[in-house]
Design an enzyme around this catalytic site. Structure first.
Site, PDB file in Angstrom:
ATOM      1  N   GLU A 293       1.053  -1.270  -0.038  1.00 17.68           N
ATOM      2  CA  GLU A 293       0.079  -0.052   0.028  1.00 17.68           C
ATOM      3  C   GLU A 293       0.667   1.576   0.042  1.00 17.68           C
ATOM      4  OE1 GLU A 293      -3.476   2.099   2.909  1.00 17.68           O
ATOM      5  OE2 GLU A 293      -2.382   0.429   3.817  1.00 17.68           O
ATOM      6  N   LYS A 357      -9.426   2.255  -2.985  1.00 15.84           N
ATOM      7  CA  LYS A 357      -9.650   1.574  -1.640  1.00 15.84           C
ATOM      8  C   LYS A 357     -11.570   2.428  -1.487  1.00 15.84           C
ATOM      9  CE  LYS A 357      -8.754   1.825   3.355  1.00 15.84           C
ATOM     10  NZ  LYS A 357      -7.818   1.779   4.422  1.00 15.84           N
ATOM     11  N   CYS A 410      -5.289  -2.718   2.670  1.00 15.33           N
ATOM     12  CA  CYS A 410      -4.887  -2.530   4.366  1.00 15.33           C
ATOM     13  C   CYS A 410      -5.961  -2.680   5.363  1.00 15.33           C
ATOM     14  CB  CYS A 410      -5.099  -0.830   4.553  1.00 15.33           C
ATOM     15  SG  CYS A 410      -4.517  -0.055   6.187  1.00 15.33           S
TER      16      CYS A 410
END
Length: 536
Positions: A293, A357, A410
């Protein structure tokens, strides 16, 4: 046991509150990296006896007992969450000058809020409390519903759900397939509380029998699933296609370096150097290289030289999947919108795919009540004008070969019910993360375990690239095939093949969870309002 139970039941005041906090804190030892399940048995046994004391206290009215039960659960939860989440404060020390003042909020404030859910759990259990093993069912219902609510209310934060404490190894993970983490958590509370019956002797035979059956089913199902696991994928499948060769890069870049603008070029070059290493032990050249990430330390679309360097590093046909910050122009006169994303980049240095995300981290990637908190001088931990913008939907990352990954950026990996049905079309889950914020603490170990459970629940492998660890390739049964330890710099070369393992879908797991809740609620209700379950 009876003498210990009697002493705990008779505790009152400050000593009772202290024991509740300590009992909850002890339970956190069941979480990674310790994974000591016995701690949870002691914790929940003590909690049952403490609630017995609240229920039998003389001179307390109905509402007073409700209030007492809530505070018992809150104190118990406060101890558990402080002991299990203290490491969150480490993220504030990366920029200590700006955020050290908020350490008490991270270490004690968040646990105090999360403990409200457990207070509600014991409040509900207290409404159904009885003197037989029905009270264990009541406690299980309360905690099952509380953990389910914690998974989505106020954006959700189901970190360290109770069920993770009883699933430290693949043998004990397989139950998550049919009933999910919340179903496992609900039944686990019943089993973990069962030793309390040895101290009070009420409902002993029936309660221990049911707990033993549930524990045996948990282990037996795990053994059955692992025994039926398919053999490793052949070098070439029936269609003559080779398994996908994957390289996972774990660069171990200190978070302070990642935030230092003057060090961005060297950070980028370290990723390139690891990616270009020759395969070890005769392994195939990787088809796909995966970076963690936010591994690219600049806006890639604004840095043509960066794309050129990536294209030069890749061989023909290779693909790089990298965690990036993606910028998108907003309306004229407004700052760009920024997304926490992944790019797929080919050997020509072209971006051929992007996924954003969807579930952002509060106070890290965006600021709730931003205008108000900014007026008080409170900002995001990650400095970004206006914070990050959430993606609109989950999407597959599809490669030119036709294979697809289901990205979990994440902490999206901790939300089982947010994984959409399109995951069935993916060759693997792809979790890219940067746990470097948390240093050498339990946080990365806990995060890795939760990501492993998503592989078991969905019946497909997991590929995980983490900046400082823990990176690895996990099969559909939660077994780590290859991995790099925390803070171990290097690469993993692995092949990804085989077919998905049949499992229940999300709807099936949710249905089974509610059936478990209803069954335990009936046991608790009959024990409380009907005949007593006394089989001993």
């Amino acid at each position: 046991m009876e003498r210990i139970a009697s002493k705990v039941i008779l505790l009152w005041g400050v000593r009772r509150a202290i024991l509740a906090i300590l009992a909850g804190a002890l339970g956190a030892l069941a979480l990674p990296p310790f994974s000591f399940i016995g701690a949870l048995f002691v914790s929940f046994t003590l909690l049952v006896w403490l609630m017995d004391g609240a229920a039998s206290a003389p001179g307390t009215g109905f509402f007073a007992r409700w209030r007492s039960n809530f505070w018992l659960g809150w104190l118990f939860g406060f101890g558990y969450f402080v002991a299990g989440l203290w490491w969150l404060g480490n993220a504030l020390l990366v920029d200590a000058e700006g955020f050290a003042w908020a350490l008490p909020l991270a270490i004690f404030g968040l646990p105090a809020c999360l403990a409200i859910f457990w207070g509600l759990a014991t409040w509900l259990a207290g409404c159904l409390w009885s003197d037989g093993f029905g009270r264990l069912a009541a406690l299980a219902v309360g905690f099952g519903l509380a953990e389910w609510l914690r998974g989505f209310l106020f954006t959700g934060f189901p970190w360290n759900t109770i069920g993770y404490g009883v699933m430290p190894i693949p043998l004990m993970m397989q139950s998550a397939g049919p009933i999910g983490i919340f179903g496992v958590s609900t039944l686990a509370v019943f089993v973990l509380s069962a030793p309390a019956l040895l101290g009070t002797r009420r409902g002993l035979a029936g309660g221990l029998t049911l707990a033993a059956v549930l524990a045996a089913a948990h282990l037996g199902y795990g053994a059955y699933r692992l025994s039926a696991a398919p053999a490793p994928a052949p070098a070439v499948d029936a269609q003559g296609e080779q398994p996908l060769a994957v390289r996972i890069v774990q660069p171990v870049i200190d978070q302070a370096r990642k935030m230092d603008n003057s060090d961005r070029v060297s950070v980028f070059e370290e990723h390139l150097a690891l990616s270009a290493l020759p395969p070890k032990d005769g392994a195939r050249r990787p088809d796909v290289i995966i970076w963690p990430e936010t591994s690219v330390p600049f806006i890639l679309t604004q840095n043509r030289d960066g794309l050129t360097r990536i294209g030069d590093m890749l061989s023909d046909g290779q693909i790089l999947i990298a965690g990036v910050v993606r910028a998108e122009d907003a309306v004229p006169g407004q700052p760009p919108r920024y997304y926490n994303s992944i790019y797929a980049i080919d050997s020509q240095g072209q971006i051929i795919g992007a996924v954003d995300k969807v579930h952002l981290t509060p106070f890290g990637e965006y600021l709730p009540f931003e205008d108000l908190l900014n007026s008080w001088g409170i900002g995001n931990v990650v400095e970004m004008p206006g914070g990050f913008t959430a993606g609109t939907r989950h999407a597959l990352m599809t490669l030119p070969s036709g294979r697809s990954f289901y990205p979990l950026i994440c902490y999206e990996a901790i939300f089982p019910d947010e994984i959409e049905p399109l995951v069935a079309g993916a060759a693997a889950l792809l979790n890219v993360t940067n746990d470097g914020w948390f240093g050498d603490t339990p946080g990365p170990y806990q995060h890795f375990q939760q990501a492993r459970l998503r592989a078991v629940e969905n019946g497909i492998p997991l590929i995980r690239s983490a900046n400082n660890g823990i990176s690895g390739v996990v099969d559909a049964f939660g077994r780590v095939e290859q991995g790099l330890a925390l803070n171990q710099k290097g690469v993993i070369d692995a092949t990804l093949g085989g077919s998905p393992v049949p499992v229940w879908d999300s709807y099936g797991r949710q249905t089974h969870f509610w059936l478990i809740v209803v069954a335990l609620f009936l046991i608790a209700g009959i024990s409380r309002f009907g005949f007593k379950f006394r089989l001993n």
